[in-house]
Design an enzyme around this catalytic site. Structure first.
Site, PDB file in Angstrom:
ATOM      1  CE  LYS A 117     -14.640 -21.038 -39.711  1.00  0.00           C
ATOM      2  NZ  LYS A 117     -13.464 -20.956 -40.568  1.00  0.00           N
ATOM      3  CB  SER A 172     -13.394 -10.844 -36.517  1.00  0.00           C
ATOM      4  OG  SER A 172     -12.922 -11.936 -37.267  1.00  0.00           O
ATOM      5  CB  ALA A 191      -8.487 -34.134 -45.424  1.00  0.00           C
TER       6      ALA A 191
HETATM    7  P1  ATR Z   1     -10.026 -27.506 -39.349  1.00  0.00           P
HETATM    8  O1  ATR Z   1     -11.461 -27.144 -39.333  1.00  0.00           O
HETATM    9  O2  ATR Z   1      -9.112 -26.442 -38.796  1.00  0.00           O
HETATM   10  O3  ATR Z   1      -9.548 -28.024 -40.653  1.00  0.00           O
HETATM   11  P2  ATR Z   1     -10.194 -30.202 -38.355  1.00  0.00           P
HETATM   12  O4  ATR Z   1     -11.399 -30.424 -39.164  1.00  0.00           O
HETATM   13  O5  ATR Z   1     -10.149 -30.701 -36.961  1.00  0.00           O
HETATM   14  O6  ATR Z   1      -9.880 -28.651 -38.244  1.00  0.00           O
HETATM   15  O7  ATR Z   1      -8.948 -30.752 -39.159  1.00  0.00           O
HETATM   16  C1  ATR Z   1      -7.663 -30.689 -38.665  1.00  0.00           C
HETATM   17  C2  ATR Z   1      -6.716 -31.188 -39.735  1.00  0.00           C
HETATM   18  O8  ATR Z   1      -5.375 -31.113 -39.226  1.00  0.00           O
HETATM   19  C3  ATR Z   1      -6.950 -32.630 -40.126  1.00  0.00           C
HETATM   20  O9  ATR Z   1      -6.605 -32.793 -41.488  1.00  0.00           O
HETATM   21  C4  ATR Z   1      -5.934 -33.368 -39.231  1.00  0.00           C
HETATM   22  O10 ATR Z   1      -5.516 -34.628 -39.721  1.00  0.00           O
HETATM   23  P3  ATR Z   1      -6.385 -35.955 -39.385  1.00  0.00           P
HETATM   24  O11 ATR Z   1      -7.584 -35.888 -40.272  1.00  0.00           O
HETATM   25  O12 ATR Z   1      -5.469 -37.063 -39.728  1.00  0.00           O
HETATM   26  O13 ATR Z   1      -6.712 -35.871 -37.936  1.00  0.00           O
HETATM   27  C5  ATR Z   1      -4.793 -32.413 -39.310  1.00  0.00           C
HETATM   28  N1  ATR Z   1      -3.804 -32.585 -38.222  1.00  0.00           N
HETATM   29  C6  ATR Z   1      -3.947 -32.276 -36.928  1.00  0.00           C
HETATM   30  N2  ATR Z   1      -2.806 -32.536 -36.247  1.00  0.00           N
HETATM   31  C7  ATR Z   1      -1.930 -33.038 -37.151  1.00  0.00           C
HETATM   32  C8  ATR Z   1      -0.576 -33.492 -37.095  1.00  0.00           C
HETATM   33  N3  ATR Z   1       0.124 -33.498 -35.947  1.00  0.00           N
HETATM   34  N4  ATR Z   1       0.018 -33.913 -38.239  1.00  0.00           N
HETATM   35  C9  ATR Z   1      -0.665 -33.904 -39.399  1.00  0.00           C
HETATM   36  N5  ATR Z   1      -1.940 -33.494 -39.528  1.00  0.00           N
HETATM   37  C10 ATR Z   1      -2.565 -33.062 -38.419  1.00  0.00           C
END
Ligand code: ATR
Length: 271
Positions: free
Chosen positions: A65, A16, A127
């Site tokens: 955020k 940024s 999600a």
């Molecule tokens: P962000 O703000 O970057 O979206 P977050 O709110 O922590 O971060 O969300 C991370 C997302 O990555 C979630 O959808 C998470 O799935 P879960 O809700 O089941 O935890 C997903 N995620 C993280 N590691 C994953 C993996 N190895 N396989 C599939 N989904 C993953």
């Protein structure tokens, strides 16, 4: 000199500052733009200090955020609808919050990649906050439907419920997905960790675009799978990053910078 900054933890690799300094150079604007790393429980204190020192606005990245959203006196629509803010503006003693992630993604898809979302079936993998921020502008721009698929189904269902008034939003588990998606976005954090969402190859059949929201990681597992299956256009989130920054700059300073040359310069080949 007008002071701006990006707040995040960690913040070391943030692009940024370079982006905003490049924008300022386009206009000959006299601004400063710093990278600030509050402690994990120190966002509010750092924010107050920055404002007291005369700061004009900040960008916010993970994990602050929602803290930024909470700190605001006034929330504009993009922030209100997502419950998160990636951009604050300080004016007349109050803190105003917006969220430009979704509009940045939409502009990257439509302007830079030359694809339309109108009438398209759009699939989000994940999600979390990234999907929450990005899905709404895509729905509003006229997508036929958005499917939110997540490892944890309940989180996808919550997004589908929260955005139901805006259009057709369906929730699914990864193993329920079949083909029929025009645009597939990886909004999970897997791109950061060298893994990928466990979806089958069929899910990519017929897709025109596979988009990794993470940037600068080259061919992530998700993009690799899309490439192997033959998806014609692959992209990472560098364009989204630059476009959300341009929206922030325009909001703060009333003029929108050019983005194309900067995106080209920052693009790392996806190989
Ligand atoms: P962000 O703000 O970057 O979206 P977050 O709110 O922590 O971060 O969300 C991370 C997302 O990555 C979630 O959808 C998470 O799935 P879960 O809700 O089941 O935890 C997903 N995620 C993280 N590691 C994953 C993996 N190895 N396989 C599939 N989904 C993953």
């Amino acid at each position: 000199t007008d002071r701006y900054a990006v707040f995040g933890n960690p913040i070391g690799h943030s692009k940024s500052p370079a982006i905003h300094r490049g924008f300022a150079a386009q206009f000959g604007d006299d601004i400063s733009y710093e990278a600030i790393e509050p402690s994990l429980d120190g966002f509010r204190a750092s924010l107050e200090r920055f404002i007291a020192e005369g700061g004009r606005g900040i960008n916010i990245t993970a994990p602050f955020k929602t803290d930024a959203f909470d700190a605001a006196d006034l929330r504009l629509e993009g922030a209100e609808l997502t419950g998160a803010s990636n951009c604050l503006k300080f004016e007349d003693g109050s803190i105003v919050a917006e969220n430009f992630d979704g509009i940045g993604l939409l502009r990257d898809i439509e302007v830079n990649l030359g694809q339309t979302v109108v009438g398209k079936n759009v699939l989000f993998l994940g999600a979390g906050g990234a999907t929450r921020g990005a899905a709404l502008p895509i729905l509003r721009a006229g997508a036929a439907q958005v499917v939110v698929a997540n490892r944890t189904l309940t989180k996808a269902q919550a997004i589908a419920r929260d955005f139901a008034a805006e259009g057709t939003v369906l929730a699914a588990g990864f193993d329920e997905l079949t083909s029929g998606h025009d645009i597939i976005l990886n909004a999970t954090s897997t791109g950061l960790f060298g893994t990928r969402p466990e979806v089958s190859d069929d899910v990519f059949d017929g897709a025109a675009l596979a988009y990794e929201l993470v940037y600068g990681k080259g061919l992530t597992g998700f993009l690799q799978q899309a490439q192997d299956v033959g998806v014609p256009t692959l992209a990472d989130g560098v364009g989204m990053l630059v476009e959300q920054a341009a929206e922030a700059y325009a909001w703060w300073r009333g003029k929108r910078p050019e983005t194309a040359a900067l995106i080209e310069k920052m693009t790392v080949p996806l190989t």
